[in-house]
Design an enzyme around this catalytic site. Sequence first.
Site, PDB file in Angstrom:
ATOM      1  N   ASP A   1      -5.680   1.405   2.262  1.00 28.07           N
ATOM      2  CA  ASP A   1      -6.901   1.780   1.529  1.00 28.07           C
ATOM      3  C   ASP A   1      -7.974   2.375   2.429  1.00 28.07           C
ATOM      4  O   ASP A   1      -9.174   2.242   2.169  1.00 28.07           O
ATOM      5  CB  ASP A   1      -7.483   0.567   0.776  1.00 28.07           C
ATOM      6  CG  ASP A   1      -6.482  -0.024  -0.196  1.00 28.07           C
ATOM      7  OD1 ASP A   1      -5.670   0.746  -0.739  1.00 28.07           O
ATOM      8  OD2 ASP A   1      -6.515  -1.248  -0.411  1.00 28.07           O
TER       9      ASP A   1
ATOM     10  N   LYS B   1      -6.727   7.445   2.684  1.00 23.85           N
ATOM     11  CA  LYS B   1      -5.664   8.421   3.017  1.00 23.85           C
ATOM     12  C   LYS B   1      -5.556   9.512   1.952  1.00 23.85           C
ATOM     13  O   LYS B   1      -5.414  10.682   2.281  1.00 23.85           O
ATOM     14  CB  LYS B   1      -4.305   7.695   3.150  1.00 23.85           C
ATOM     15  CG  LYS B   1      -4.271   6.660   4.272  1.00 23.85           C
ATOM     16  CD  LYS B   1      -2.949   5.916   4.304  1.00 23.85           C
ATOM     17  CE  LYS B   1      -2.702   5.048   3.102  1.00 23.85           C
ATOM     18  NZ  LYS B   1      -3.619   3.891   2.968  1.00 23.85           N
TER      19      LYS B   1
ATOM     20  N   HIS C   1      -3.669   5.826  -4.067  1.00 25.38           N
ATOM     21  CA  HIS C   1      -4.396   6.811  -3.259  1.00 25.38           C
ATOM     22  C   HIS C   1      -5.369   7.571  -4.151  1.00 25.38           C
ATOM     23  O   HIS C   1      -4.965   8.279  -5.063  1.00 25.38           O
ATOM     24  CB  HIS C   1      -3.406   7.777  -2.577  1.00 25.38           C
ATOM     25  CG  HIS C   1      -2.518   7.086  -1.579  1.00 25.38           C
ATOM     26  ND1 HIS C   1      -1.526   7.740  -0.884  1.00 25.38           N
ATOM     27  CD2 HIS C   1      -2.496   5.803  -1.147  1.00 25.38           C
ATOM     28  CE1 HIS C   1      -0.932   6.870  -0.079  1.00 25.38           C
ATOM     29  NE2 HIS C   1      -1.489   5.690  -0.225  1.00 25.38           N
TER      30      HIS C   1
HETATM   31  P1  GDP Z   1      -5.938   5.044   0.268  1.00 24.25           P
HETATM   32  O1  GDP Z   1      -5.024   4.037  -0.337  1.00 24.25           O
HETATM   33  O2  GDP Z   1      -5.940   5.008   1.745  1.00 24.25           O
HETATM   34  O3  GDP Z   1      -5.722   6.430  -0.266  1.00 24.25           O
HETATM   35  O4  GDP Z   1      -7.413   4.593  -0.168  1.00 24.25           O
HETATM   36  P2  GDP Z   1      -7.889   4.109  -1.637  1.00 24.25           P
HETATM   37  O5  GDP Z   1      -7.934   5.268  -2.536  1.00 24.25           O
HETATM   38  O6  GDP Z   1      -7.095   2.931  -2.077  1.00 24.25           O
HETATM   39  O7  GDP Z   1      -9.319   3.521  -1.299  1.00 24.25           O
HETATM   40  C1  GDP Z   1     -10.313   4.304  -0.706  1.00 24.25           C
HETATM   41  C2  GDP Z   1     -11.537   4.299  -1.639  1.00 24.25           C
HETATM   42  O8  GDP Z   1     -12.653   4.778  -0.927  1.00 24.25           O
HETATM   43  C3  GDP Z   1     -11.382   5.212  -2.829  1.00 24.25           C
HETATM   44  O9  GDP Z   1     -12.094   4.686  -3.918  1.00 24.25           O
HETATM   45  C4  GDP Z   1     -12.021   6.507  -2.350  1.00 24.25           C
HETATM   46  O10 GDP Z   1     -12.525   7.296  -3.422  1.00 24.25           O
HETATM   47  C5  GDP Z   1     -13.143   5.980  -1.515  1.00 24.25           C
HETATM   48  N1  GDP Z   1     -13.521   6.806  -0.370  1.00 24.25           N
HETATM   49  C6  GDP Z   1     -12.756   7.574   0.441  1.00 24.25           C
HETATM   50  N2  GDP Z   1     -13.500   8.081   1.443  1.00 24.25           N
HETATM   51  C7  GDP Z   1     -14.756   7.616   1.272  1.00 24.25           C
HETATM   52  C8  GDP Z   1     -15.975   7.762   1.999  1.00 24.25           C
HETATM   53  O11 GDP Z   1     -16.048   8.410   3.032  1.00 24.25           O
HETATM   54  N3  GDP Z   1     -17.070   7.115   1.498  1.00 24.25           N
HETATM   55  C9  GDP Z   1     -17.042   6.359   0.355  1.00 24.25           C
HETATM   56  N4  GDP Z   1     -18.153   5.773  -0.041  1.00 24.25           N
HETATM   57  N5  GDP Z   1     -15.898   6.208  -0.337  1.00 24.25           N
HETATM   58  C10 GDP Z   1     -14.776   6.808   0.110  1.00 24.25           C
HETATM   59  P1  IMO Z   2      -2.303   2.044   0.037  1.00 24.56           P
HETATM   60  O1  IMO Z   2      -1.226   3.076   0.240  1.00 24.56           O
HETATM   61  C1  IMO Z   2      -3.610  -2.056   0.667  1.00 24.56           C
HETATM   62  C2  IMO Z   2      -0.517  -5.148   0.553  1.00 24.56           C
HETATM   63  C3  IMO Z   2      -0.525  -6.140  -0.581  1.00 24.56           C
HETATM   64  C4  IMO Z   2       0.045  -7.363   0.107  1.00 24.56           C
HETATM   65  C5  IMO Z   2       1.089  -6.754   1.046  1.00 24.56           C
HETATM   66  C6  IMO Z   2       2.513  -6.775   0.499  1.00 24.56           C
HETATM   67  O2  IMO Z   2      -3.090   2.246  -1.197  1.00 24.56           O
HETATM   68  O3  IMO Z   2      -3.141   1.907   1.257  1.00 24.56           O
HETATM   69  P2  IMO Z   2       3.733  -5.330  -1.374  1.00 24.56           P
HETATM   70  O4  IMO Z   2       3.450  -5.187  -2.826  1.00 24.56           O
HETATM   71  O5  IMO Z   2       3.704  -4.062  -0.608  1.00 24.56           O
HETATM   72  O6  IMO Z   2       4.969  -6.111  -1.086  1.00 24.56           O
HETATM   73  O7  IMO Z   2       2.516  -6.253  -0.807  1.00 24.56           O
HETATM   74  O8  IMO Z   2       0.696  -5.406   1.255  1.00 24.56           O
HETATM   75  N1  IMO Z   2      -0.482  -3.726   0.147  1.00 24.56           N
HETATM   76  C7  IMO Z   2      -1.524  -2.899   0.252  1.00 24.56           C
HETATM   77  N2  IMO Z   2      -2.795  -3.130   0.646  1.00 24.56           N
HETATM   78  N3  IMO Z   2      -3.213  -0.804   0.349  1.00 24.56           N
HETATM   79  C8  IMO Z   2      -1.948  -0.560  -0.024  1.00 24.56           C
HETATM   80  O9  IMO Z   2      -1.480   0.700  -0.214  1.00 24.56           O
HETATM   81  C9  IMO Z   2      -1.043  -1.628  -0.122  1.00 24.56           C
HETATM   82  N4  IMO Z   2       0.257  -1.746  -0.473  1.00 24.56           N
HETATM   83  C10 IMO Z   2       0.587  -3.022  -0.290  1.00 24.56           C
HETATM   84  O10 IMO Z   2      -1.840  -6.368  -1.060  1.00 24.56           O
HETATM   85  O11 IMO Z   2      -0.937  -7.964   0.905  1.00 24.56           O
HETATM   86 MG    MG Z   3      -5.067   2.436  -1.702  1.00 29.25          MG
END
Ligand code: GDP
Ligand code: IMO
Ligand code: MG
Length: 421
Positions: A13, A16, A41
């Site tokens: 999270d 990416k 994502h």
């Molecule tokens: P990923 O799994 O790595 O793609 O990340 P996620 O989408 O799960 O979580 C990142 C969150 O942060 C999302 O809600 C994005 O819209 C938000 N986000 C990404 N970059 C920024 C940033 O620079 N600032 C803020 N405030 N939010 C961001």
């Molecule tokens: P993205 O790509 C954050 C965590 C789960 C749990 C552990 C194992 O959005 O960054 P699983 O279901 O994979 O067997 O769970 O990994 N987990 C993540 N945490 N971002 C993710 O993906 C995750 N995918 C799995 O919360 O702790």
């Molecule tokens: Mg994520």
Amino acid sequence: MKSTVLVGVQWGDEGKGKIIDVLTEGVDVVVRYQGGNNAGHTVEIGSNKYVLHLVPSGIFRPNALCIIGNGVVVDPKALVKEIKELEQSGINFTGRLEVSTRCHLIFKYHSLMDGLRDKNQKIGTTKRGIGPAYADKAARRGIRALEMLDLKRFEERFRNEVDFYNKIFSSHDAELIDANAEWKELADAAIFLKPYITDTVLTINKMAKAKKNILFEGAQGMLLDVDYGTYPFVTSSNTTSGGACTGSGLSPKYIDSVVGVMKAYCTRVGEGPFPTELFGDEGEKLRASGREYGATTGRPRRCGWFDAVSARYSCMINGIDKLAITKLDVLDGYKTLKICNAYNVNGKIVSDMPSDTADIAVAVPVYEEYPGWDTPTSEACSFSDLPENAKKYLQKIAALVESDIGIISVGPNRRQTFVVN
Ligand code: GDP
Ligand code: IMO
Ligand code: MG
């Protein structure tokens, strides 16, 4: 030709999806190579917000071909749902998506198993069946995407596995799988997905030979890697840059660079040690300003200060060439910021990540304090626009993780990103 692997440096999270979307402007192919729909994502373009789980985040760039590589575990029903939803919002999939014949499939029995196992050994998984599907792959009983191309063979294999799993479920007094009901939905999914299933190893190698730009989209984060993460509180795949080769069929000789995405602080979802975690009001403040709730499960994310010990270890294993540092704006307004650059493990100060998760669980962070900034950063368009203390903070964390800054993100939107030279 430039092949770039993008990975999460922390516990997932990191943002990416957003960075992939920004980088895909000049990219020909985007490849997911591990994980499954445990990923969430987020991509925000103008006023639209999309959350992708299996479809690569390059899908919003009409010229990019998106590939779900062999290392990904695919839940066929979830993939169909995701494609249909994206189509409804105007995304055209014709000729845009390929799914590897070699992907292992996730079925309902994997998700049920995931829930059952998590009751005994609490990992806090996403309950998407990821671990059990990878376990079946390693145990050589998995069903692969290519089997969906022959419905008769697919049905036979699926029903056999349901019989096997139902015996386990009944011995645990758990819910049983209704094979007939499941099969009906799966057969529809197989027919829908047929045009996308192909030998993506050939496509990727053809693209590499033709000197096309390939971007590998890592899911999860390095500290969730099954080999290098905080085992057993990890996911079941190799989330590190090395996974891009095994999960796609492209030789390491074609990989030119590795981009590591990390937040300017830390978050984690699920169980497992998190030395710099903040509790109470302090944790809640970061969670609220960073809107730290899971994109897949909606669970509140645990939040804490930047941890240079784990991030340095992660950058080393991934071989990070450039960092993309996200969510800097979330730290606006703090009087002081803390960075952890060593752990106190039972009285011993260590600056390298312990391999024993029990040591990480008792590690007390040793903090250094840095002055914060008041001026909002979310409208900054370049490094020089940032407040002096924000620049110093970024330079400090980059130095501590021994990597160079390439990109800064100051908000969720595509436009709130700039390159640092
Ligand atoms: P990923 O799994 O790595 O793609 O990340 P996620 O989408 O799960 O979580 C990142 C969150 O942060 C999302 O809600 C994005 O819209 C938000 N986000 C990404 N970059 C920024 C940033 O620079 N600032 C803020 N405030 N939010 C961001
Ligand atoms: P993205 O790509 C954050 C965590 C789960 C749990 C552990 C194992 O959005 O960054 P699983 O279901 O994979 O067997 O769970 O990994 N987990 C993540 N945490 N971002 C993710 O993906 C995750 N995918 C799995 O919360 O702790
Ligand atoms: Mg994520």
